[in-house]
Design a protein around this motif. Sequence first.
Motif, PDB file in Angstrom:
ATOM      1  N   MET A   1      -4.309   7.943  -4.549  1.00  0.00           N
ATOM      2  CA  MET A   1      -6.018   8.887  -4.865  1.00  0.00           C
ATOM      3  C   MET A   1      -5.781  10.108  -4.515  1.00  0.00           C
ATOM      4  O   MET A   1      -6.132  10.293  -3.832  1.00  0.00           O
ATOM      5  N   SER A   2      -5.677  11.115  -5.767  1.00  0.00           N
ATOM      6  CA  SER A   2      -5.263  12.142  -4.688  1.00  0.00           C
ATOM      7  C   SER A   2      -7.398  13.193  -5.110  1.00  0.00           C
ATOM      8  O   SER A   2      -7.625  13.253  -6.278  1.00  0.00           O
ATOM      9  N   TYR A   3      -7.302  13.159  -3.864  1.00  0.00           N
ATOM     10  CA  TYR A   3      -9.367  14.492  -4.319  1.00  0.00           C
ATOM     11  C   TYR A   3      -8.547  15.377  -5.335  1.00  0.00           C
ATOM     12  O   TYR A   3      -9.463  15.970  -6.184  1.00  0.00           O
TER      13      TYR A   3
ATOM     14  N   ARG B   1       0.949  25.214  -5.081  1.00  0.00           N
ATOM     15  CA  ARG B   1       1.627  25.478  -4.085  1.00  0.00           C
ATOM     16  C   ARG B   1       0.654  24.988  -2.988  1.00  0.00           C
ATOM     17  O   ARG B   1       0.884  24.178  -2.429  1.00  0.00           O
ATOM     18  N   ASP B   2      -0.798  26.180  -2.681  1.00  0.00           N
ATOM     19  CA  ASP B   2      -1.964  25.983  -2.258  1.00  0.00           C
ATOM     20  C   ASP B   2      -1.898  24.502  -2.187  1.00  0.00           C
ATOM     21  O   ASP B   2      -2.950  23.262  -1.211  1.00  0.00           O
ATOM     22  N   ALA B   3      -2.760  23.831  -3.526  1.00  0.00           N
ATOM     23  CA  ALA B   3      -3.425  22.221  -3.712  1.00  0.00           C
ATOM     24  C   ALA B   3      -2.444  21.726  -3.146  1.00  0.00           C
ATOM     25  O   ALA B   3      -3.089  20.317  -2.742  1.00  0.00           O
ATOM     26  N   ALA B   4      -0.642  21.615  -3.502  1.00  0.00           N
ATOM     27  CA  ALA B   4      -0.212  20.330  -2.711  1.00  0.00           C
ATOM     28  C   ALA B   4      -0.016  20.965  -1.127  1.00  0.00           C
ATOM     29  O   ALA B   4       0.257  19.577  -0.879  1.00  0.00           O
TER      30      ALA B   4
ATOM     31  N   THR C   1      -1.905  17.803   3.916  1.00  0.00           N
ATOM     32  CA  THR C   1      -2.412  17.818   4.955  1.00  0.00           C
ATOM     33  C   THR C   1      -3.687  16.750   5.103  1.00  0.00           C
ATOM     34  O   THR C   1      -4.336  15.960   6.001  1.00  0.00           O
ATOM     35  N   ALA C   2      -4.006  16.610   4.020  1.00  0.00           N
ATOM     36  CA  ALA C   2      -5.126  15.290   4.026  1.00  0.00           C
ATOM     37  C   ALA C   2      -4.282  14.045   3.746  1.00  0.00           C
ATOM     38  O   ALA C   2      -3.418  13.629   4.114  1.00  0.00           O
ATOM     39  N   ILE C   3      -5.421  12.823   4.784  1.00  0.00           N
ATOM     40  CA  ILE C   3      -4.688  11.642   5.179  1.00  0.00           C
ATOM     41  C   ILE C   3      -4.596  11.106   3.788  1.00  0.00           C
ATOM     42  O   ILE C   3      -5.889  11.343   2.847  1.00  0.00           O
ATOM     43  N   GLY C   4      -4.051  10.753   3.578  1.00  0.00           N
ATOM     44  CA  GLY C   4      -3.870   9.558   2.249  1.00  0.00           C
ATOM     45  C   GLY C   4      -3.287  10.541   1.033  1.00  0.00           C
ATOM     46  O   GLY C   4      -3.230  10.187  -0.157  1.00  0.00           O
ATOM     47  N   GLY C   5      -3.253  11.701   1.092  1.00  0.00           N
ATOM     48  CA  GLY C   5      -2.898  12.951  -0.036  1.00  0.00           C
ATOM     49  C   GLY C   5      -1.360  12.068  -0.575  1.00  0.00           C
ATOM     50  O   GLY C   5      -0.049  12.308   0.275  1.00  0.00           O
ATOM     51  N   THR C   6      -1.308  13.200  -1.200  1.00  0.00           N
ATOM     52  CA  THR C   6       0.147  12.653  -2.390  1.00  0.00           C
ATOM     53  C   THR C   6       0.198  13.590  -3.291  1.00  0.00           C
ATOM     54  O   THR C   6       1.550  13.500  -4.637  1.00  0.00           O
TER      55      THR C   6
ATOM     56  N   TYR D   1       4.667   6.563   2.305  1.00  0.00           N
ATOM     57  CA  TYR D   1       3.384   7.149   2.988  1.00  0.00           C
ATOM     58  C   TYR D   1       2.195   5.505   2.729  1.00  0.00           C
ATOM     59  O   TYR D   1       1.191   6.487   3.748  1.00  0.00           O
ATOM     60  N   VAL D   2       2.370   4.316   3.159  1.00  0.00           N
ATOM     61  CA  VAL D   2       1.441   3.680   3.553  1.00  0.00           C
ATOM     62  C   VAL D   2       1.765   3.085   4.976  1.00  0.00           C
ATOM     63  O   VAL D   2       0.115   3.786   6.464  1.00  0.00           O
TER      64      VAL D   2
END
Length: 415
Positions: free
Chosen positions: A252-254, A272-275, A280-285, A329-330
């Motif tokens: 789940m992406s914040y 692109r900024d969002a991606a 960079t974030a933990i769990g980002g997808t 991913y995991v």
Amino acid sequence: MDGTRNELKQRADYTHKFNIKTGRHGWLRLTPAYSVKVVEEIVESYGSGLSILDPFCGTGTTALSAAYHGHQAATTDINPFLVWLANAKTTNYSDADILEAEQAGRIALDLAVREEVEPVAEPPIHKIERWWSERVRRFLCHLKAAIADTAGHSGPTADLLNMAFCRTLIKLSAAAFNHQSMSFKDSVQCAFDLNPEAGSVFQDDLAFVLSGARENPLGDACVVLGDARSLQSHLDDEFDVVVTSPPYANRMSYIRELRPYMYWLGYLANGRDAAELDWTAIGGTWGVATSRLSDWQSSGNHWTPRDLERTLESISSSDNKNGALLSNYVAKYCEDMSAHFCSLTDVLRPGARIHYIVGNSTFYGVLVSTEQVYANILKEYGFTDIHVRAIRKRNSKKELIEFDVSATWPGKPRQ
């Protein structure tokens, strides 16, 4: 494991829903946010005058709750918008600040309704017409410009007006929040198009924000832009208690839910900024984060449980479409969290207690017991008195549970 799963309930009061009408906690909604009730039940079990850390700030729930209880709080996040949000929520506002925001809000709204200010450009949100009708976009562009004209771009007045603006833009959107993430209503014609009172939504939102602003916390909160995998680089103090809810291993992406706020307030300029931020974030997808997973390889610098390999092999089975990608991913998620826990040991006082509210996940029917992964990593890094307590069902699937993983940091052994 503490807790009996068969007796668990979904407990909406343990989710973001509890925060919606709770003063500053309800200023902005974020679905993955956890309930202030969870935080308070933990914080109230300890003494007074503590130094409390939340290394995954989110909407600032822990920092604000700790400050309201008179503690000293610090929180970090890698997302600059969330840092702004938490700073605005934990600031002490004077009567003069509130009066100035009230007056500036009336002036800004009048300028926007009369269109007597040069509107800002529409933010470059993909398919923005899905979010807001043309009439609503026009109003929001004028209102955003009017807020900058009357309150500037920073300071208490600007923060309070922009908070109300964020509430308004999401209320006037076609976004729907009827499941764990965000979707769109069938029609982009939102309630605003049928409301002859153009500014009534913003008026109500500003009144709600100012009502919360009058309730100043007793303690202080420090909000820092930083990576939870290198806490020692961002924090100078040591902490007595950690209460946090990190990203779950559930893709789940914040960023997805935060995009409208971040674009309108200038924290994002393009997709692109969002991606990049999500990667960079933990769990980002989000976006490029997914494509990069196929090439990701473990650095080998941080310990992960050996029995995790069996779970990863089951997920990556050739029978599962995208199984190899999700296995990566995991694996990356667990390595990132291991790096975080290693970093955490540098900012804790001996005897510090930690609480991690986290849910397990499933991929192709394979259960990822995130709570046990956490417990095993904590044990490896020297934490003691480790407990895993089930606190609620996450949804109708009986295997999806939310846990409180707690432990004690005894301190590093003397060299």
